[in-house]
Design an enzyme around this catalytic site. Structure first.
Site, PDB file in Angstrom:
ATOM      1  N   VAL A 104      71.612  83.881  39.588  1.00 51.98           N
ATOM      2  CA  VAL A 104      72.121  85.052  38.860  1.00 51.98           C
ATOM      3  C   VAL A 104      71.960  84.782  37.364  1.00 51.98           C
ATOM      4  O   VAL A 104      72.347  83.716  36.869  1.00 51.98           O
ATOM      5  CB  VAL A 104      73.604  85.320  39.209  1.00 51.98           C
ATOM      6  CG1 VAL A 104      74.126  86.519  38.424  1.00 51.98           C
ATOM      7  CG2 VAL A 104      73.757  85.536  40.702  1.00 51.98           C
ATOM      8  N   ALA A 108      85.913  77.476  37.114  1.00 50.45           N
ATOM      9  CA  ALA A 108      85.387  78.189  35.928  1.00 50.45           C
ATOM     10  C   ALA A 108      84.370  79.225  36.421  1.00 50.45           C
ATOM     11  O   ALA A 108      83.211  79.264  35.979  1.00 50.45           O
ATOM     12  CB  ALA A 108      84.782  77.226  34.915  1.00 50.45           C
ATOM     13  N   HIS A 165      78.793  82.360  40.800  1.00 45.31           N
ATOM     14  CA  HIS A 165      79.663  81.966  41.925  1.00 45.31           C
ATOM     15  C   HIS A 165      80.022  83.179  42.779  1.00 45.31           C
ATOM     16  O   HIS A 165      80.075  83.092  44.006  1.00 45.31           O
ATOM     17  CB  HIS A 165      80.961  81.346  41.396  1.00 45.31           C
ATOM     18  CG  HIS A 165      80.789  80.100  40.592  1.00 45.31           C
ATOM     19  ND1 HIS A 165      81.046  80.046  39.243  1.00 45.31           N
ATOM     20  CD2 HIS A 165      80.400  78.856  40.933  1.00 45.31           C
ATOM     21  CE1 HIS A 165      80.839  78.822  38.799  1.00 45.31           C
ATOM     22  NE2 HIS A 165      80.434  78.075  39.802  1.00 45.31           N
ATOM     23  N   SER A 190      76.076  79.913  33.955  1.00 47.70           N
ATOM     24  CA  SER A 190      76.580  78.561  34.179  1.00 47.70           C
ATOM     25  C   SER A 190      77.971  78.472  33.565  1.00 47.70           C
ATOM     26  O   SER A 190      78.240  79.116  32.538  1.00 47.70           O
ATOM     27  CB  SER A 190      75.652  77.547  33.495  1.00 47.70           C
ATOM     28  OG  SER A 190      76.337  76.325  33.268  1.00 47.70           O
ATOM     29  N   GLN A 245      69.790  70.045  44.181  1.00 44.15           N
ATOM     30  CA  GLN A 245      70.990  69.856  44.999  1.00 44.15           C
ATOM     31  C   GLN A 245      70.816  70.535  46.366  1.00 44.15           C
ATOM     32  O   GLN A 245      71.168  69.966  47.400  1.00 44.15           O
ATOM     33  CB  GLN A 245      72.203  70.430  44.274  1.00 44.15           C
ATOM     34  CG  GLN A 245      73.467  70.483  45.111  1.00 44.15           C
ATOM     35  CD  GLN A 245      74.670  70.904  44.281  1.00 44.15           C
ATOM     36  OE1 GLN A 245      75.310  70.073  43.648  1.00 44.15           O
ATOM     37  NE2 GLN A 245      74.984  72.171  44.276  1.00 44.15           N
TER      38      GLN A 245
HETATM   39  P1  AMP Z   1      79.258  74.662  40.245  1.00 45.82           P
HETATM   40  O1  AMP Z   1      80.630  75.234  40.150  1.00 45.82           O
HETATM   41  O2  AMP Z   1      78.494  74.686  38.974  1.00 45.82           O
HETATM   42  O3  AMP Z   1      79.244  73.319  40.950  1.00 45.82           O
HETATM   43  O4  AMP Z   1      78.459  75.643  41.200  1.00 45.82           O
HETATM   44  C1  AMP Z   1      78.929  75.957  42.472  1.00 45.82           C
HETATM   45  C2  AMP Z   1      77.853  76.677  43.232  1.00 45.82           C
HETATM   46  O5  AMP Z   1      77.511  77.881  42.538  1.00 45.82           O
HETATM   47  C3  AMP Z   1      76.550  75.863  43.366  1.00 45.82           C
HETATM   48  O6  AMP Z   1      76.018  76.056  44.669  1.00 45.82           O
HETATM   49  C4  AMP Z   1      75.675  76.470  42.305  1.00 45.82           C
HETATM   50  O7  AMP Z   1      74.294  76.362  42.580  1.00 45.82           O
HETATM   51  C5  AMP Z   1      76.109  77.919  42.360  1.00 45.82           C
HETATM   52  N1  AMP Z   1      75.775  78.580  41.096  1.00 45.82           N
HETATM   53  C6  AMP Z   1      76.172  78.246  39.853  1.00 45.82           C
HETATM   54  N2  AMP Z   1      75.606  79.065  38.936  1.00 45.82           N
HETATM   55  C7  AMP Z   1      74.832  79.942  39.620  1.00 45.82           C
HETATM   56  C8  AMP Z   1      73.966  81.010  39.248  1.00 45.82           C
HETATM   57  N3  AMP Z   1      73.788  81.379  37.983  1.00 45.82           N
HETATM   58  N4  AMP Z   1      73.323  81.675  40.233  1.00 45.82           N
HETATM   59  C9  AMP Z   1      73.485  81.325  41.534  1.00 45.82           C
HETATM   60  N5  AMP Z   1      74.276  80.323  41.944  1.00 45.82           N
HETATM   61  C10 AMP Z   1      74.931  79.623  41.008  1.00 45.82           C
END
Ligand code: AMP
Length: 283
Positions: A178, A33, A38, A187, A155
């Site tokens: 971001v 997603a 990302h 998110s 994390q």
């Molecule tokens: P997730 O798919 O939510 O598990 O996120 C995957 C990676 O993307 C993780 O390292 C998150 O910290 C990073 N991530 C998710 N949202 C953001 C954001 N808004 N800014 C920077 N990194 C992000």
């Protein structure tokens, strides 16, 4: 020049054999997603150079029994199209059965004391599940660098500790949060917010900004400023608002001065959101 579509690796054996001859593998772990948050990680990985692998795996181990595993957003084809356009050569997208062939793992990485605070307190077992899957991904993909987002500050702390304490031979790269133009941290779960909730959700980053502006007046002022901002938003139900020492990730003591991180989690409607901001406590 045509960019080849990413090779989609679905098995552990397939990933190992496709990646073993590749120079300097860089892994970006995600749950799919995908959004601009990302993509910032992917861009950083591409800048570092080497062979970029983006993993897409919604890890059941890090979801609690009453959490949104089944409802977690999935947009695999679109994700792959965007990664293709960015020039990512490999996507690792195993099934749950491939990652956990005997059901839930008997063996898990324990995130220890810090794993039970903040997010871990609200989501028991979350970090054991997250560290377990990160270990598996590191052992399967064997990257020289792994990229994470500061959005998940706790994390990042725990992954760094695990890598240090368990001697994983991998460097960690961290990318700043971001946000959208209103300040809301991007998110995957934001897509579940309706217009009123999206507006209300800005209160999280506004609370962090208020906290940061009060940092020179000490921790009580920081907490009061953030709480004051949240109070005006009836759609936001605060879960926790804490200030941690970035070296230990333990809550700071009253007299603490120096770098700190303000952590916030709240429910906006039915959507649980987290955010954080680094500050320097004085006063
Ligand atoms: P997730 O798919 O939510 O598990 O996120 C995957 C990676 O993307 C993780 O390292 C998150 O910290 C990073 N991530 C998710 N949202 C953001 C954001 N808004 N800014 C920077 N990194 C992000």
């Amino acid at each position: 020049m045509m960019i080849a579509r990413p090779v989609i690796l679905e098995t552990v054996i397939g990933a190992r054999s496709a990646l073993k001859e590749q120079p300097g593998v860089i892994l970006v772990p995600t749950m799919g997603a995908l959004h601009e948050g990302h993509f910032a990680l992917v861009r950083r990985a591409l800048e570092i150079g080497g062979t970029v692998v983006v993993s897409i795996f919604v890890n059941p181990l890090q979801f609690g029994p009453n959490e949104d595993l089944a409802a977690y957003p999935r947009s695999f084809d679109e994700d792959v199209d965007t990664l293709h356009a960015m020039g990512v050569p490999f996507v690792f997208a195993p099934s749950v059965e491939e990652m956990y062939p005997s059901g839930a793992n008997q063996i898990r990485v324990s995130a220890g004391r810090v794993g039970e605070l903040y997010e871990g307190r609200s989501r028991p077992g979350h970090f054991d599940g997250a560290l377990t899957v990160v270990s598996k991904l590191l052992n399967i993909v064997r990257p020289s660098t792994v990229v994470f987002g500061q959005k998940d500050a706790q994390q990042v702390y725990l992954v760094r500790r695990m890598i240090h304490e368990l001697n994983f031979p991998v460097a960690v790269e961290v990318v700043e949060i971001v946000r959208d133009e209103s300040g809301l941290a991007l998110s995957s779960r934001n897509r579940f917010l309706d217009a009123r909730e999206t507006h209300a959700a800005r209160a999280l980053s506004q609370a962090l900004e208020a906290a940061a502006s009060s940092a020179d007046r000490g921790i009580d002022a920081v907490i009061a400023a953030a709480q004051g901002t949240l109070m005006g938003e009836s759609l936001v139900a605060l879960d926790y608002l804490k200030v941690a020492n970035p070296d230990t990730f333990l809550p700071v003591d009253d007299g603490y001065r120096g770098p700190a991180v303000v952590l916030i989690a709240a429910r906006v409607g039915s959507v649980r959101l987290i955010d954080n901001e680094r500050i320097v406590l004085a006063g």
